[in-house]
Scaffold this motif. Structure first.
Motif, PDB file in Angstrom:
ATOM      1  N   UNK A 118       0.855  -1.178   0.000  1.00  0.00           N
ATOM      2  CA  UNK A 118       0.000   0.000   0.000  1.00  0.00           C
ATOM      3  C   UNK A 118       0.896   1.235   0.000  1.00  0.00           C
ATOM      4  N   UNK A 119       0.289   2.386  -0.109  1.00  0.00           N
ATOM      5  CA  UNK A 119       1.090   3.612  -0.068  1.00  0.00           C
ATOM      6  C   UNK A 119       1.703   3.829   1.310  1.00  0.00           C
ATOM      7  N   UNK A 120       1.173   3.137   2.338  1.00  0.00           N
ATOM      8  CA  UNK A 120       1.710   3.280   3.696  1.00  0.00           C
ATOM      9  C   UNK A 120       2.708   2.176   4.058  1.00  0.00           C
ATOM     10  N   UNK A 121       2.823   1.146   3.228  1.00  0.00           N
ATOM     11  CA  UNK A 121       3.740   0.045   3.511  1.00  0.00           C
ATOM     12  C   UNK A 121       3.099  -1.293   3.179  1.00  0.00           C
ATOM     13  N   UNK A 122       3.738  -2.371   3.662  1.00  0.00           N
ATOM     14  CA  UNK A 122       3.254  -3.721   3.389  1.00  0.00           C
ATOM     15  C   UNK A 122       2.228  -4.142   4.436  1.00  0.00           C
ATOM     16  N   UNK A 156     -15.667   6.236 -11.603  1.00  0.00           N
ATOM     17  CA  UNK A 156     -15.535   7.664 -11.300  1.00  0.00           C
ATOM     18  C   UNK A 156     -14.754   8.384 -12.393  1.00  0.00           C
ATOM     19  N   UNK A 157     -14.931   9.691 -12.405  1.00  0.00           N
ATOM     20  CA  UNK A 157     -14.205  10.541 -13.352  1.00  0.00           C
ATOM     21  C   UNK A 157     -13.996  11.903 -12.701  1.00  0.00           C
ATOM     22  N   UNK A 158     -12.741  12.367 -12.699  1.00  0.00           N
ATOM     23  CA  UNK A 158     -12.434  13.717 -12.227  1.00  0.00           C
ATOM     24  C   UNK A 158     -10.989  14.053 -12.569  1.00  0.00           C
ATOM     25  N   UNK A 159     -10.679  15.316 -12.461  1.00  0.00           N
ATOM     26  CA  UNK A 159      -9.314  15.780 -12.689  1.00  0.00           C
ATOM     27  C   UNK A 159      -8.466  15.465 -11.448  1.00  0.00           C
ATOM     28  N   UNK A 160      -7.136  15.439 -11.602  1.00  0.00           N
ATOM     29  CA  UNK A 160      -6.258  15.123 -10.471  1.00  0.00           C
ATOM     30  C   UNK A 160      -6.450  16.045  -9.268  1.00  0.00           C
ATOM     31  N   UNK A 161      -6.784  17.304  -9.511  1.00  0.00           N
ATOM     32  CA  UNK A 161      -6.924  18.250  -8.400  1.00  0.00           C
ATOM     33  C   UNK A 161      -8.153  17.985  -7.527  1.00  0.00           C
ATOM     34  N   UNK A 162      -9.014  17.046  -7.935  1.00  0.00           N
ATOM     35  CA  UNK A 162     -10.192  16.704  -7.112  1.00  0.00           C
ATOM     36  C   UNK A 162     -10.025  15.367  -6.379  1.00  0.00           C
ATOM     37  N   UNK A 174      -1.663  11.097  -0.592  1.00  0.00           N
ATOM     38  CA  UNK A 174      -1.397  12.207  -1.520  1.00  0.00           C
ATOM     39  C   UNK A 174      -0.008  12.799  -1.308  1.00  0.00           C
ATOM     40  N   UNK A 175       0.451  12.831  -0.068  1.00  0.00           N
ATOM     41  CA  UNK A 175       1.808  13.310   0.219  1.00  0.00           C
ATOM     42  C   UNK A 175       2.840  12.417  -0.477  1.00  0.00           C
ATOM     43  N   UNK A 176       2.587  11.111  -0.453  1.00  0.00           N
ATOM     44  CA  UNK A 176       3.509  10.174  -1.112  1.00  0.00           C
ATOM     45  C   UNK A 176       3.504  10.379  -2.631  1.00  0.00           C
ATOM     46  N   UNK A 177       2.339  10.664  -3.191  1.00  0.00           N
ATOM     47  CA  UNK A 177       2.246  10.942  -4.636  1.00  0.00           C
ATOM     48  C   UNK A 177       3.111  12.153  -4.970  1.00  0.00           C
ATOM     49  N   UNK A 178       2.981  13.209  -4.181  1.00  0.00           N
ATOM     50  CA  UNK A 178       3.738  14.446  -4.416  1.00  0.00           C
ATOM     51  C   UNK A 178       5.238  14.209  -4.210  1.00  0.00           C
ATOM     52  N   UNK A 179       5.597  13.586  -3.088  1.00  0.00           N
ATOM     53  CA  UNK A 179       7.019  13.394  -2.753  1.00  0.00           C
ATOM     54  C   UNK A 179       7.754  12.511  -3.746  1.00  0.00           C
ATOM     55  N   UNK A 180       7.062  11.538  -4.316  1.00  0.00           N
ATOM     56  CA  UNK A 180       7.707  10.636  -5.278  1.00  0.00           C
ATOM     57  C   UNK A 180       7.551  11.116  -6.720  1.00  0.00           C
ATOM     58  N   UNK A 181       6.778  12.198  -6.895  1.00  0.00           N
ATOM     59  CA  UNK A 181       6.488  12.734  -8.235  1.00  0.00           C
ATOM     60  C   UNK A 181       5.816  11.679  -9.128  1.00  0.00           C
ATOM     61  N   UNK A 182       5.086  10.773  -8.484  1.00  0.00           N
ATOM     62  CA  UNK A 182       4.353   9.739  -9.219  1.00  0.00           C
ATOM     63  C   UNK A 182       3.065  10.334  -9.781  1.00  0.00           C
ATOM     64  N   UNK A 183       2.548   9.686 -10.796  1.00  0.00           N
ATOM     65  CA  UNK A 183       1.262  10.092 -11.370  1.00  0.00           C
ATOM     66  C   UNK A 183       0.160   9.250 -10.757  1.00  0.00           C
ATOM     67  N   UNK A 184      -1.015   9.834 -10.654  1.00  0.00           N
ATOM     68  CA  UNK A 184      -2.187   9.057 -10.282  1.00  0.00           C
ATOM     69  C   UNK A 184      -2.522   8.135 -11.453  1.00  0.00           C
ATOM     70  N   UNK A 185      -2.991   6.939 -11.183  1.00  0.00           N
ATOM     71  CA  UNK A 185      -3.364   6.049 -12.287  1.00  0.00           C
ATOM     72  C   UNK A 185      -4.416   6.689 -13.180  1.00  0.00           C
TER      73      UNK A 185
END
Length: 179
Positions: A59-63, A80-86, A130-141
């Motif tokens: 998971x994003x928090x660990x195993x 669902x459907x939305x932009x990344x900022x939502x 979301x912090x992990x997404x930002x810190x790793x510069x990963x994209x949302x699926x």
């Protein structure tokens, strides 16, 4: 005092024991520190354990070792459907209703169905995800599909899942089917 490395099968058994003992995710770095090995060794060990059909998820928090306690829980998949900022708004809406967002799925044009476990059930989990997404510069699926994605929602009862689906619809997140 020099700590001894824990080797091979003994290390993998200790990893399993640690994951079974914990009710919250354990990071690869934490396991590496306990076993006195590199994080990459832990990643390889987890892969070997998964190949033996051990129900471990990343998971994003660990195993996390998944013990089948969710049999009394209800699940529902929503489109669902939305932009990344939502994303934060969508996830907070769900967890505030008492729903765990188990995963996110997309249909990729090359790889087919892709599923990622996110397992968020509180605002704190959402913030860490979301912090992990930002810190790793990963994209949302969902960015790979222009915003379209599926979530598996888990709740204690069907009523909660129906409320969640209505809330998603009212806030413009739900993809409605043309029936």
């Amino acid at each position: 005092m020099v700590r001894k490395k824990i080797l091979g099968e003994e290390r993998r058994q200790q990893i399993l024991n640690k994951l079974l003992d914990e009710k919250i995710p354990v990071t690869g770095s934490e396991l590496a520190d306990i076993m006195n090995v590199s994080r990459q060794v832990i990643v390889n060990d987890i892969s070997l354990l998964k190949a033996r059909n051990e129900p471990i998820i990343a998971t994003s928090q660990g195993y996390l070792y998944i013990v089948n306690k969710t049999s009394a829980m209800m699940e529902k998949t929503v489109a669902c459907y939305h932009s990344p900022d939502r994303t934060e708004e969508e996830l907070n809406l769900l967890v505030d209703l008492g729903v765990m967002v188990k995963d996110v799925k997309i249909e990729h044009p090359v790889y087919g169905d892709l599923t990622a476990s996110i397992r968020v059930s509180s605002r704190k989990d959402v913030k860490e995800f979301l912090k992990k997404i930002v810190n790793t510069k990963a994209s949302l699926l969902s960015e790979l599909t222009g915003g379209a994605h599926l979530h598996t929602l888990v709740a204690k009862d069907e009523k909660t899942l129906i409320q969640a689906e209505k809330a998603l619809h009212m806030n413009g997140f739900l993809i409605l089917t043309n029936e």
